[in-house]
Motif scaffolding. Sequence first.
Motif, short mmCIF file in Angstrom:
data_model
loop_
_atom_site.label_atom_id
_atom_site.label_comp_id
_atom_site.label_asym_id
_atom_site.label_seq_id
_atom_site.Cartn_x
_atom_site.Cartn_y
_atom_site.Cartn_z
N ALA A 77 0.81 -1.22 0.00
CA ALA A 77 0.00 0.00 0.00
C ALA A 77 0.84 1.27 0.00
O ALA A 77 0.30 2.37 0.06
N SER A 78 2.16 1.13 -0.07
CA SER A 78 3.04 2.28 0.06
C SER A 78 2.79 3.33 -1.03
O SER A 78 2.71 3.00 -2.21
N PRO A 79 2.70 4.61 -0.63
CA PRO A 79 2.56 5.67 -1.62
C PRO A 79 3.88 6.02 -2.30
O PRO A 79 3.89 6.73 -3.30
N LYS A 80 4.99 5.49 -1.77
CA LYS A 80 6.30 5.73 -2.37
C LYS A 80 6.50 4.71 -3.50
O LYS A 80 6.54 3.51 -3.25
N GLU A 81 6.63 5.21 -4.70
CA GLU A 81 6.67 4.33 -5.87
C GLU A 81 7.83 3.35 -5.81
O GLU A 81 7.69 2.19 -6.24
N ASP A 82 9.01 3.78 -5.29
CA ASP A 82 10.14 2.86 -5.24
C ASP A 82 9.90 1.72 -4.25
O ASP A 82 10.23 0.56 -4.54
N ILE A 83 9.28 2.04 -3.11
CA ILE A 83 8.97 1.00 -2.12
C ILE A 83 7.92 0.06 -2.68
O ILE A 83 8.02 -1.17 -2.53
N TRP A 84 6.89 0.62 -3.31
CA TRP A 84 5.83 -0.21 -3.89
C TRP A 84 6.41 -1.15 -4.94
O TRP A 84 6.12 -2.35 -4.95
N THR A 85 7.26 -0.64 -5.82
CA THR A 85 7.84 -1.45 -6.89
C THR A 85 8.72 -2.55 -6.32
O THR A 85 8.63 -3.72 -6.74
N LYS A 86 9.57 -2.21 -5.35
CA LYS A 86 10.42 -3.23 -4.74
C LYS A 86 9.59 -4.28 -4.00
O LYS A 86 9.95 -5.47 -4.00
#
Length: 283
Positions: A77-86
């Motif tokens: 659910a992360s709004p940070k795209e890099d965290i979501w992608t990883k």
Amino acid sequence: MIKIGAHMPISYGFEKVPELTVEIGGNAFQIFSHSPRTWRAGLPSKESCEKFKIFMNKCAIPFQNAFCHTGYLINLASPKEDIWTKSVQLMIIEGKICEMLGIPYLNVHPGSHTGSGEREGMQRIVRAIDEFMKNTSNITLLLENVSPKGGNIGYKMHQLGQIIKSVSYPDRIGVTYDTCHGFDAGYDITTKEGVTKLLDEMESAFGLWRLKMIHLNDSKAPFGKPLDRHENIGKGYIGDEGFRNFLSFSQIQSVPWILETPDSKDLYKTEIKHVKSLLGLIE
């Protein structure tokens, strides 16, 4: 026959897990597929996978009683795209490890919106699950109910149901119920009425057939206080009588129980024996 076990270490190799499970009196288990505090995960060797399957059969543990838990860093659910992608990339690798081992279930916490809002967080969860499904096969993703803290999504059964109804591959989604997290979120399993209400809510939200695993944890926090502090069975606020009540339901007895309690000096052998004693299965 009840299905019970614990979260087991893989430090001795995947192939050792079935044997250790039987040694502690279990017939089910959960593992991490890699170090849960890192973004790195490597695929196991074919030799290791074959040994694991051989020992599963040798120890007579059905693959339906085997579960894998995603790493701690994953946040769908992360709004940070890099965290979501990883997070999505790592979960796909974990799914492929499950495929190689023959483990049919991968358990995941839906995630935290970290302040960006539940609606947006849920949309990211759905998108992440769809990506996972497109890149794996034969793996059922289990959504675990969570404690209502830190922007977590999935602490109520209807939230899990909403996610399931929104994904593109609902037939490959199941649910894990964590007794500590549920106690935090206001599900009182210490009474017959409380358990009946929980089961009815599950049936209404997503269908009881989706309940594939129960994380058996007592709670260090009192009822309705969202601290997410696991305690050993009988030593917390749920208590022995609470678990005796909860575990007496046939719908609960049909699902594997996995211990994630803090004191595991003997790899949960004593605690598994204690749980069995609550049901009168041993003296």
